[in-house]
Design a protein around this motif. Structure first.
Motif, mmCIF file in Angstrom:
data_model
loop_
_atom_site.group_PDB
_atom_site.id
_atom_site.type_symbol
_atom_site.label_atom_id
_atom_site.label_comp_id
_atom_site.label_asym_id
_atom_site.label_seq_id
_atom_site.Cartn_x
_atom_site.Cartn_y
_atom_site.Cartn_z
ATOM 1 N N GLN A 46 0.738 -1.307 -0.034
ATOM 2 C CA GLN A 46 0.023 -0.030 0.077
ATOM 3 C C GLN A 46 1.045 1.237 -0.113
ATOM 4 O O GLN A 46 0.727 2.047 -0.415
ATOM 5 C CB GLN A 46 -0.946 0.051 1.201
ATOM 6 N N PHE A 47 1.778 1.044 0.734
ATOM 7 C CA PHE A 47 2.866 2.269 1.124
ATOM 8 C C PHE A 47 3.656 2.582 -0.149
ATOM 9 O O PHE A 47 3.778 3.735 -0.848
ATOM 10 C CB PHE A 47 3.702 1.882 2.120
ATOM 11 N N THR A 50 0.955 4.126 -3.010
ATOM 12 C CA THR A 50 0.176 5.604 -2.545
ATOM 13 C C THR A 50 1.197 6.586 -2.398
ATOM 14 O O THR A 50 0.932 7.816 -2.293
ATOM 15 C CB THR A 50 -0.451 5.417 -1.493
ATOM 16 N N THR A 51 2.535 6.236 -1.975
ATOM 17 C CA THR A 51 3.612 7.484 -1.893
ATOM 18 C C THR A 51 4.774 7.404 -3.076
ATOM 19 O O THR A 51 4.753 6.309 -3.930
ATOM 20 C CB THR A 51 4.417 7.258 -0.402
ATOM 21 N N GLU A 300 6.993 7.722 7.204
ATOM 22 C CA GLU A 300 5.635 7.625 6.390
ATOM 23 C C GLU A 300 5.088 6.225 6.402
ATOM 24 O O GLU A 300 4.162 6.121 6.533
ATOM 25 C CB GLU A 300 6.035 8.009 4.965
ATOM 26 N N TYR A 301 6.209 5.124 6.504
ATOM 27 C CA TYR A 301 5.728 3.866 6.566
ATOM 28 C C TYR A 301 4.940 3.584 7.856
ATOM 29 O O TYR A 301 4.178 2.920 8.094
ATOM 30 C CB TYR A 301 6.890 3.146 6.272
ATOM 31 N N GLU A 304 1.759 5.103 7.848
ATOM 32 C CA GLU A 304 0.852 4.084 7.149
ATOM 33 C C GLU A 304 0.352 2.909 7.961
ATOM 34 O O GLU A 304 -0.816 2.733 7.924
ATOM 35 C CB GLU A 304 1.542 3.717 5.580
#
Lengths: 346, 442
Positions: A46-47, A50-51, A300-301, A304
């Motif tokens: 997902q990470f 989306t990033t 950020e991970y 998330e």
């Protein structure tokens, strides 16, 4: 031949050149528990999608193996995070500190239930942890408090309320975190209810642990490898056998297998989540703070993973079988993760 | 026999004895023929058994794999409202990339089912579409921003559970509590089917994507590329090294204690369990040389060490089987030792060397144990573009999928095995082709 030896030299040169290129890394590396692996990989994917960061590489090494790699030092050749299906041990914190890994953030992600299940073709069993201990422990207390090798052949030998079939349980090997948790929560939970053994806990802690955690080796407990899918298939083929594995496999195969009631509680999502199902354990991951500046995307991970859309009650990780924590606990770990708080307190 | 016959049928006094021994011979003969027939029958039985097992293996794998090659899709008509995607109308990549495509799809899907209103039901409804649909729309819009504001029909994958339902792996007649698809979802799915929006298509994702946690988005291409890079490194390192050492040992090396020790050690090395090479790779390539973990280059080097002895042994026996007359004729014509080898012996030995190489490479292709130690047993989404990118290989991918709880990964595991076998067949065909080209008769 001359041309060939040239080729050899070229390849060797390439290898050395690449050794230098390996120093910098722009991708998060995660190691650790095979139980947390499905959740960690789902978040990683997902990470990555989306990033703007690359998708992290997740290795399944087992909790102990992961912490060993994690604590080996600081630098691009060491992993940035490790997953664990148990808490980090004091000895591991010390090893980390010895290698310069002093700032570690602990993030609890949720719970995993361990189920004792059998095929739908036979009857559902209801068992107490004490009975479970009597059925599967290597040595059990006999009258007068003496320990004798486990004499029980069938479940009925353990207790008259249980079925009259041979004890045959397929489960993970000692290297597995699932096995550790099963021994600690399932067997020890039943074990300490015996007065003699509870007394032993005070006098001889080592012996207490050996008695409560030793699984019988006479064929009643079969080590079926780390592959839980395999255990599920074997249960289908043999209706008399029971299997020990994580809740997510029960969830995915509910049409073929059923979880036994433990202490009167069925292993359901709700019962594991509120703690009423006794055999459940917390799952964690650990973040190496020293890497946060140099490896992009680590914060950020963590964000998330700790977002409600991931580890919350309706998050995508629940689809993968994760049992979420309560609101307060989620909030605490989300904040700890965001602030990179050095929160290990053993 | 025919020469002896008249003598044996001669004078009457010896006829009894002759007849007796004839009988004994013919009786014995019968027994011996029977023994031979039995022996042949055992052989045929053994082959039939092996072929039967192989056939069984192939049919189970292929029959299990077939469903993985198709995917249930939904043709959804979507309006790409500018206010949802790019309200400012700047068409900046960053805005387009982070726009809320989920909302766009959700709206289009809810419009199909105006009677579904409760939050919980809508959630279950939306669960029928794969989470990958969002990225599909995003990529489409990013590639062609002019689509914004248009009404387009997009083919999107449905979730793995719905896919399994459509393929009959999840049975509609089992009780609702026991399956992953709810009764309501089945009813909705049937409505979609009746409207002709559901389509089963060839699963191209499986052949073009890397790994994923969602079975409908998972593909084998990443692992296949990883295998390709690993095998390339293995071949580039092991083949020249092995051929050079075989030539030296066979053609130049003096026979003494040193070369004998080396020979014995090479033979022993071929029998060392592969995990040991993994440990060696970890200690030498990663810890000492500081090469990256999970990279095909390290995997290739480790596997090259593993295949070296196999190729050396095969190459030596191939060199040995070149008739001495060839060498002597070349020497007789004034060729130097190097010329004898490069012009005559090596080309003639090439078919044998290639066979050995292919056996070694096939072995290396199927290895997982040494790769465990160097971090190639990992979840890697991005398709590798070189020998330095993190990658995994085909057998590891099979292992990882076989261990995943989602039911849809069962068929993908079998499909991945088929791909691995295809890889192997291609390698073998290549070897056969090369061998045919090099083959010389003498």
């Amino acid at each position: 031949m001359f041309r060939k030896s040239l080729a050899v030299v070229a390849v060797a040169g390439m290898a050395v050149a690449m050794a230098n290129a390996a120093e910098a890394r722009d991708q998060i590396r995660i190691v650790g528990s095979s139980t947390v692996f499905p959740f960690s990989t789902a978040v990683a994917e997902q990470f990555g999608k989306t990033t703007k960061f690359k998708t992290p590489v997740v290795e399944s090494t087992g909790s102990g193996g992961g912490l060993k790699l994690f604590c080996a030092g600081i630098g691009a050749q060491h992993p940035d995070m490790t997953n664990a299906s148990r808490r980090i041990k004091k000895s591991e914190v010390e090893r980390c500190a010895k290698n310069g890994v002093t700032d570690v953030v602990e993030v609890k992600v949720g719970y995993d239930g361990i189920v004792l299940a059998n095929s739908k073709a036979s009857k559902q069993m209801s068992i107490t942890r004490q009975q479970l201990f009597l059925a599967l422990a290597k040595d059990i207390p006999a009258e007068g408090g003496k320990l004798i090798p486990n004499p029980h052949k069938t479940w009925k030998d353990v207790d008259a309320s249980l079925p009259d079939i041979k004890i045959e349980v397929l489960g993970p090997p000692p290297t597995s975190g699932t096995r550790d948790a099963f021994a600690e929560l399932g067997l020890e939970g039943g074990c300490k209810k015996f007065k003699e053994i509870a007394a032993l806990k005070k006098s001889d802690k080592k012996k207490y642990k050996a008695v409560c955690h030793s699984v019988r080796e006479d064929g009643a407990y079969v080590e079926a490898g780390e592959n839980d899918v395999l255990i599920v298939r074997k249960l289908e083929a043999n209706p008399n056998a029971f299997g020990v594995f994580g809740y997510s496999f029960l969830d995915q195969n509910a049409d073929k297998i059923q979880g036994s009631l433990v202490d009167g509680q069925a292993p359901t999502f709700e019962a594991i989540s509120d703690g009423s199902y006794p055999v459940s354990r917390p799952l964690y991951f650990y973040v190496k703070k020293a890497h946060v500046g140099s490896i992009p995307g680590m914060k950020e991970y963590v964000a998330e993973f700790t977002a409600d859309k991931a580890f919350g009650p309706d998050g995508y990780l629940t689809d993968k079988g994760l049992i979420p924590m309560g609101d307060a606990e989620r909030k605490k770990f989300r904040e700890d993760g965001a602030a990179l708080r050095n929160n290990i307190d053993l | 026999m025919t020469d002896a016959a008249p003598i044996m049928n001669g004078p009457a006094n010896g006829s009894l004895a002759t007849r007796n021994s004839n009988d004994a011979v013919s009786r014995g003969l019968k027994r011996r023929y029977a023994a031979e027939r039995r022996f042949k029958a055992y052989g045929i039985l053994a082959i039939a058994f092996a072929m039967g097992m192989l056939g069984l293996l192939f049919t189970t794998i292929v029959s299990k794999a077939i469903p993985a090659f198709t995917q249930t899709m939904i043709n959804l008509e979507i309006t790409l409202y500018p206010q949802d995607i790019d309200p400012a109308g700047t068409r900046e990549r960053q805005t387009l990339s982070s726009a809320n495509y989920r909302k766009v799809i959700r709206q289009a899907f809810y419009d199909l089912f105006p009677d579904v209103t409760s939050r919980r039901d809508r959630r279950e409804l939306f669960d029928m579409i794969s989470p990958g649909a969002v990225y599909e729309i995003r990529d489409m819009v990013m590639a062609n921003p002019n689509l914004i504001g248009e009404r387009v029909v997009v083919q999107m994958p449905m979730s793995d559970d719905i896919d399994q339902l459509n393929k009959g792996q999840i049975r509609k007649d089992s009780p609702e509590t026991e399956r992953r698809v709810k009764d309501k979802q089945i009813a909705w799915f049937e409505r979609l089917e009746n409207r002709g929006l559901v389509e089963t298509v060839f699963n191209t994702t499986f052949f073009t994507a890397g790994d994923s946690r969602e079975p409908e988005l998972a593909g084998i291409f990443g692992a296949a590329m990883g295998s390709l890079f690993t095998m390339l490194v293995t071949l580039l390192v092991s083949f020249p090294l092995a051929v050079a050492s075989a030539i030296y040992l066979e053609e130049f090396a003096p026979v003494n204690k040193w070369t004998q020790t080396i020979e014995v050690n090479i033979n022993n090395l071929a029998a060392v369990p592969s995990i040991v090479f993994g440990l060696l790779g970890l200690a030498v390539f990663i810890n000492f040389f500081g090469m990256p973990r999970s990279a095909p280059v390290v995997g290739g080097l480790v596997l090259a060490l593993m295949t070296l002895p196999t190729i050396i042994i095969a190459a030596r026996s191939a060199l040995k089987s070149v008739p001495p007359s060839i060498r002597e004729a070349a020497y007789g014509l004034g060729a130097s030792p190097l010329q004898v080898i490069t012009h005559h012996v090596l080309p003639l030995a090439m078919p044998g060397i290639l066979t050995g190489t292919i056996i070694g490479m096939a072995q290396a292709l199927g290895e997982t144990a040494p790769l465990l130690m160097i971090g190639m047993v990992a979840f890697i989404v991005d398709v590798p573009h070189g020998a330095l990118d993190p990658a995994t290989v085909l057998p590891v991918q099979i292992y990882l999928w076989a261990d995943s709880p989602e039911r849809a990964f069962v068929e993908r595991t079998s499909a991945a095995i088929c791909v691995l076998l295809a890889f192997l067949v291609i390698m073998n065909v290549g070897a056969v082709f090369l061998r045919k080209r090099f083959e010389r008769k003498w």
